[in-house]
Design a protein around this motif. Structure first.
Motif, PDB file in Angstrom:
ATOM      1  N   ARG A 196       0.824  -1.222   0.000  1.00 32.81           N
ATOM      2  CA  ARG A 196       0.000   0.000   0.000  1.00 32.81           C
ATOM      3  C   ARG A 196       0.855   1.267   0.000  1.00 32.81           C
ATOM      4  N   SER A 253      -3.103  -4.655   1.413  1.00 30.77           N
ATOM      5  CA  SER A 253      -3.410  -3.775   2.546  1.00 30.77           C
ATOM      6  C   SER A 253      -4.346  -4.480   3.519  1.00 30.77           C
ATOM      7  N   SER A 296      -6.468  -2.928   5.041  1.00 30.88           N
ATOM      8  CA  SER A 296      -7.746  -2.197   4.950  1.00 30.88           C
ATOM      9  C   SER A 296      -8.688  -2.808   3.917  1.00 30.88           C
ATOM     10  N   TRP A 312      -7.559  -4.284  -4.530  1.00 30.16           N
ATOM     11  CA  TRP A 312      -6.993  -4.221  -3.180  1.00 30.16           C
ATOM     12  C   TRP A 312      -7.210  -5.575  -2.532  1.00 30.16           C
ATOM     13  N   ASN A 372      -6.416  -8.210   0.846  1.00 34.45           N
ATOM     14  CA  ASN A 372      -6.013  -8.458   2.238  1.00 34.45           C
ATOM     15  C   ASN A 372      -5.691  -9.949   2.383  1.00 34.45           C
TER      16      ASN A 372
END
Ligand code: NAP
Length: 188
Positions: free
Chosen positions: A54, A72, A74, A86, A88
């Motif tokens: 990130r 990330s 987030s 994105w 995780n």
């Protein structure tokens, strides 16, 4: 049915003491080299997806419309945002992330930073392109792999994870920059 295949290529430029960034988490000018940058961009163009941390993503926004997968805590599993995918890793596996973000398969470039390099070391690299600037020592910086903090060189870490080096290629003799491609050892 043909299985979708991925090849994971890591890319880093490090100092004599294996650092990718300085004590403030920024890439020092001493590690920036035009020949290395040109080669790096060419390699990223060959890839169909990039897995990037990130902070690096925010420090170097994607201006070329590449298929970025931003790692990330987030992110919710693997999600599409305006600036890329994105991911995780605590909530979705690498396979799940790639099925969504890069379903056709191919080369996945891994430009770091440290925790992303660590994460992909566990999954296994097919290649790791390790560029080194000789004569540069970065005090108290961010090592390319966490294992380097224990006094192991990047080369020792790659060898311990089953990669073998090809002959080095000099990228800039004046600046003393050379790159070595480490490849996964073929099983017999
Ligand atoms: N010399 C080189 O080759 C090279 C290579 C790469 C980067 N750099 C430089 O290094 C600096 C940044 O590198 P960095 O290592 O400090 O940061 P980074 O990897 O770019 O970003 C770190 C962030 O990525 C996320 N992340 C990474 N691994 C994760 C995981 N397993 N699970 C969840 N989230 C994860 C976290 O984001 P959240 O905080 O959002 O959870 C973490 O704070 C930049 O200045 C960049 O230019 C240099």
């Amino acid at each position: 049915m043909t299985e979708v295949a991925y090849k994971f290529h890591g890319h880093a430029i490090v100092s004599d003491n294996d650092m990718i960034a300085d004590a403030d988490g920024k890439m020092p000018e001493s590690l920036v080299n035009a020949s290395d940058f040109t080669r790096f961009q060419r390699e990223l163009d060959r890839a169909g997806a990039l897995i990037v941390g990130r902070k690096g993503h925010e420090a170097h926004p994607d201006r070329r419309g590449r298929n970025r997968i931003v790692v990330s805590s987030s992110a919710k599993e693997i999600e599409r945002r305006a600036d890329g995918w994105w991911w995780n890793p605590a909530q979705a596996s690498l396979d799940e992330a790639l099925v969504r973000a890069f379903p056709r398969g191919g080369i996945v470039a891994v430009p770091g930073g440290r925790r992303v390099f660590d994460l992909m070391l566990e999954h296994g690299y097919d290649q790791f392109h390790l560029a080194r600037v000789r004569g540069v020592f970065v005090e108290g910086g961010v090592p390319v792999f966490s294992e380097c903090a224990n006094g192991r060189s990047a080369e020792e870490v790659l060898a311990a994870h089953g990669l073998v080096p090809a002959p080095s290629e000099v990228l800039d003799a004046t600046a003393r920059v050379a790159v070595t491609i480490w490849r996964k050892q073929k099983s017999h």
